[in-house]
Design a protein around this motif. Sequence first.
Motif, short mmCIF file in Angstrom:
data_model
loop_
_atom_site.label_atom_id
_atom_site.label_comp_id
_atom_site.label_asym_id
_atom_site.label_seq_id
_atom_site.Cartn_x
_atom_site.Cartn_y
_atom_site.Cartn_z
N LEU A 49 0.94 -1.10 0.01
CA LEU A 49 -0.07 -0.04 -0.04
C LEU A 49 0.87 1.10 -0.02
O LEU A 49 0.78 2.31 -0.72
CB LEU A 49 -0.75 0.07 1.12
N GLY A 50 2.02 1.44 0.90
CA GLY A 50 2.79 2.27 1.07
C GLY A 50 3.46 2.81 -0.46
O GLY A 50 3.39 4.09 -0.85
N TYR A 51 3.97 1.85 -0.81
CA TYR A 51 4.75 1.97 -2.14
C TYR A 51 3.95 2.24 -3.22
O TYR A 51 4.22 3.24 -3.88
CB TYR A 51 5.55 0.66 -2.46
N ILE A 53 0.95 4.00 -2.94
CA ILE A 53 0.40 5.37 -2.89
C ILE A 53 1.56 6.38 -3.22
O ILE A 53 1.37 7.41 -3.74
CB ILE A 53 -0.08 5.51 -1.38
N VAL A 54 2.92 6.11 -3.03
CA VAL A 54 3.77 6.90 -3.45
C VAL A 54 3.87 6.85 -4.86
O VAL A 54 3.85 8.17 -5.26
CB VAL A 54 5.16 6.65 -2.75
N PHE A 55 3.59 5.87 -5.69
CA PHE A 55 3.72 5.95 -6.93
C PHE A 55 2.47 6.76 -7.50
O PHE A 55 2.57 7.61 -8.34
CB PHE A 55 3.65 4.47 -7.39
N LEU A 56 1.35 6.48 -6.81
CA LEU A 56 -0.01 7.18 -7.34
C LEU A 56 0.05 8.67 -7.03
O LEU A 56 -0.16 9.53 -8.03
CB LEU A 56 -1.02 6.48 -6.16
N ALA A 57 0.65 9.08 -5.88
CA ALA A 57 0.89 10.37 -5.69
C ALA A 57 1.66 11.09 -6.77
O ALA A 57 1.41 12.23 -7.39
CB ALA A 57 1.56 10.84 -4.42
#
Lengths: 147, 385
Positions: A49-51, A53-57
């Motif tokens: 999830l963390g990785y 979301i960073v990509f998504l942002a």
Amino acid sequence: MFYQNHINIDSLKAAQDSLRTIAEKSNSLNTVTFDLSKIGNDEIILTVLGYGIVFLALLILYLFFANLTKLINITRKKRLKAAGKESSDKDELPISGETTAAISLALALQFQEAHDFENTVITIKKVQSAYSPWNSKLYGLRQNPKY
Amino acid sequence: MEFIEQLFNGFWQFFQYTGFANVTFGHIAMLIVGSFFIYLGIAKEYEPLLLVPIGFGILVGNIPFFEGVGLQLGIYEEGSVLNLLYFGVLKGIYPPLIFLGIGAMTDFSALLSNPKLMLLGAAAQLGIFFTYITAITLGFTSQQAAAIGIIGGADGPTAIFLSSKLAPQLLGAIAIAAYSYMALVPVIQPPIIKLLTTEKERKIKMKPPRAVSKSEKVIFPIVGLLLTTFISPGGLPLLGMLFFGNLLKESGVTKRLADTASKPLIDIVTILLGLTVGASTQATTFLTPASILIFVLGAISFMIATAGGVIFAKIMNIFLKDEDKLNPMIGAAGVSAVPDSARVVQHLGIKEDPSNYLLMHAMAPNVSGVIGSAVAAGILLSLLL
């Protein structure tokens, strides 16, 4: 005497030791073991999830600015067309790295007023302050001193 | 006779308070480490602005003294001057101020001229999450593991910010590891980059960046703030200050504020941060197996992050047209560490082909890495606090 009224050294040492013990206890990890079973679902979910979301942002940021550029260009072209001017496409011709570097250097030198020639002659210029009644000795003295 | 005895006792009492009476092996080890940092900063010029204050801070923090008797000297003694200055680290005050200065100094033009390079900044955050998982297997708690993992973001202020919230007891070790690896970018990154790229790839020349309009530069910090903090509100103190600083710079009407943020303010905070972080490495609390493990994990995190960026650039190349191909070396700059990792890429590019200037291209993933690591810190904070 000052040392007789002072705190007992042994009790101070004991206080120091207890402080060290507290500091050691606060460090929860003093033995190293490698245990894969400690990775549970929660940890895997957080990682993915963390990785993600960073990509998504940054992906959203990329999509926005990739399209913003197009939007700005379209608007600019329309404005130029309406004003009867030529398209600004010519401005966007790629310039080689060397040319960019040369222009940047020239501009930087211009703005910083930098120069590569240093005059080695040191001249001491006489500094003469402008006349002002505030610093004039004449006005500080009587014309006809009595005593 | 009695007088001599009293004199001797008085001297003995004084001696108990000196550094000589309280010195331990740990203190000496840390004093050597501090001196080594100062040596690296001055003689080798590795990140001197960071290593010199931190190195001197290590010396300050490791002068042995009689602890626990209310002398209020040590950084961990409540009410001491160092403790008060350390408050800014513990409460995460200094990192956002540093980010304000970074924002006011950073030119995002390179990123705006080629926005797809933002993805490299995201890819290089792989190190954070890989190390998080690895640290869990080694017995760290989830919070501690996340704080250790952020070292891979190669961003000292972000590492301090996150560890002050999630694992304050490991803050000293994490901060020192983060700054050490940032200083060692020119040593750590080149072998990994060379290992993962072919000579042909290293020689790829990228299209020169286009000119970026002022409106784009002004819109960027506003939209950047809204988009990133809506997704990751935990990163607000860092991202808010970063984008605010950038708006001060790009608006063109707040030059004085931008100058203050990018020069005197960031310098003052860097001095306080460096010195207190260095002083927090007091041997009695710092020299533990956990600290050594953090250093090892930090190195792994940094290497994985570098590899993540390079590999992702190679993957992107598969989908890009020939004229748009990326030099995969610039992926390594996604680890933030502004501008050192971009400089490393430039240096390697010049070595392969003296006419290949990669600095501007590498600055794009570099600044995007700063945003990426702040977003990652925000996510970890939201999920673990």
